[in-house]
Design a protein around this motif. Structure first.
Motif, PDB file in Angstrom:
ATOM      1  N   THR A  15       0.822  -1.203   0.000  1.00 17.86           N
ATOM      2  CA  THR A  15       0.000   0.000   0.000  1.00 17.86           C
ATOM      3  C   THR A  15       0.864   1.264   0.000  1.00 17.86           C
ATOM      4  O   THR A  15       1.992   1.269   0.515  1.00 17.86           O
ATOM      5  CB  THR A  15      -0.939   0.035   1.213  1.00 17.86           C
ATOM      6  OG1 THR A  15      -0.166  -0.007   2.418  1.00 17.86           O
ATOM      7  CG2 THR A  15      -1.908  -1.138   1.163  1.00 17.86           C
ATOM      8  N   THR A  59      -5.695   5.690   0.571  1.00 22.02           N
ATOM      9  CA  THR A  59      -4.719   4.602   0.551  1.00 22.02           C
ATOM     10  C   THR A  59      -4.932   3.789  -0.709  1.00 22.02           C
ATOM     11  O   THR A  59      -6.067   3.495  -1.090  1.00 22.02           O
ATOM     12  CB  THR A  59      -4.868   3.688   1.780  1.00 22.02           C
ATOM     13  OG1 THR A  59      -4.746   4.472   2.969  1.00 22.02           O
ATOM     14  CG2 THR A  59      -3.801   2.604   1.780  1.00 22.02           C
ATOM     15  N   GLU A  61      -3.531   0.331  -3.103  1.00 19.51           N
ATOM     16  CA  GLU A  61      -2.801  -0.935  -3.126  1.00 19.51           C
ATOM     17  C   GLU A  61      -2.259  -1.155  -4.529  1.00 19.51           C
ATOM     18  O   GLU A  61      -3.010  -1.071  -5.511  1.00 19.51           O
ATOM     19  CB  GLU A  61      -3.704  -2.098  -2.728  1.00 19.51           C
ATOM     20  CG  GLU A  61      -2.968  -3.441  -2.709  1.00 19.51           C
ATOM     21  CD  GLU A  61      -3.884  -4.582  -2.304  1.00 19.51           C
ATOM     22  OE1 GLU A  61      -3.441  -5.432  -1.506  1.00 19.51           O
ATOM     23  OE2 GLU A  61      -5.030  -4.630  -2.783  1.00 19.51           O
ATOM     24  N   ASP A 223      -4.892   0.494   5.927  1.00 20.67           N
ATOM     25  CA  ASP A 223      -4.560  -0.667   5.106  1.00 20.67           C
ATOM     26  C   ASP A 223      -5.188  -1.965   5.608  1.00 20.67           C
ATOM     27  O   ASP A 223      -4.730  -3.052   5.268  1.00 20.67           O
ATOM     28  CB  ASP A 223      -3.046  -0.844   5.023  1.00 20.67           C
ATOM     29  CG  ASP A 223      -2.408  -1.099   6.388  1.00 20.67           C
ATOM     30  OD1 ASP A 223      -3.118  -0.961   7.413  1.00 20.67           O
ATOM     31  OD2 ASP A 223      -1.209  -1.424   6.429  1.00 20.67           O
TER      32      ASP A 223
END
Length: 239
Positions: A15, A59, A61, A223
């Protein structure tokens, strides 16, 4: 429906932090990563207007497939008063699958066909049959009272699922509509009558037919997301 079982968690890998710029369409957004503009995949087709605001902290990924058109998935957004909100539309079903697998069912089967619908999970225990339909909630209504709303956009599919669950309940299935709350501090999910009165009406009919209405509270970090508690919504039946 059993209340015991492990508290499942999803922990995202690879992340990176970012800043939201704008939504290009339902599936793509522009963000800033280390000050550089990047187009990323939005893992939720809902409106999310109250979350995806310019300059919001997010956030992302990194995708495992290097051939993808977008290199990142947008998984969470920070909102003042709520903290981190998970917007991964796949997370509620994955969390529920892990939760159900931790219970003492003889069988847990995803994507079960009942009537004209595919219900998220079918379970069996000692000859008894169970159905669970999962809905993710990302819309907060009252932070002081811990209330969220569903849906954030009209969903004919959601109404259809409730009608199918109500029918199954009259046939002896143990049925549940499970609202997985992808936010901190929200404990109860109510129907969003301003957006779609038909969903609330179908929810009340389902509850009166014997469908269990439950809210699954979650702990959300930048995360990760994990189920922390389960609340049965008796308030639905009194509407």
């Amino acid at each position: 429906m059993p209340e015991s079982g492990t508290k499942p968690m999803i922990k995202y890998k690879n992340t990176v932090p970012g800043v939201f710029v704008r939504r290009v369409n339902r599936f793509v957004a522009e963000v800033l990563i280390d000050g550089k503009t990047e187009r990323v995949h939005v893992k939720n087709t809902g409106r999310l207007r109250e979350l995806l605001m310019p300059e919001a902290r997010i956030t992302l990924e990194k995708a495992s497939d290097p051939k993808r058109k977008t290199a990142y998935d947008l998984i969470s957004v920070y909102k003042t008063g709520l903290g981190w909100v998970n917007i991964d539309s796949l997370a509620p079903n994955e969390l529920m699958k892990r939760y159900l697998m931790s219970l003492d069912y003889d069988a847990v089967k995803p994507e079960y066909t009942y009537g004209d619908s595919r219900v998220d999970f079918y379970m069996e225990r000692q000859g008894e049959k169970y159905l669970t339909e999962v809905k993710g909630c990302t819309l907060a209504a009252d932070l002081n009272r811990g209330i969220g709303l569903f849906p954030d956009a009209p969903t004919e599919r959601g109404v259809k699922h409730l009608n199918e669950l109500a029918a199954a309940a009259t046939e002896g299935y143990h049925c549940e509509i499970a609202f997985v709350i992808q936010m901190n501090g929200i404990r109860t999910v109510l129907p969003n009558d301003d957006t779609q009165p038909a969903f609330g009406e179908a929810l009340v009919r389902a509850a009166k037919a014997g469908v269990r209405v439950a809210s699954y509270g979650c702990r959300v970090e930048a995360d990760s997301i994990s189920i922390t508690d389960v609340t049965k919504e008796d308030i639905i039946c009194s509407r």
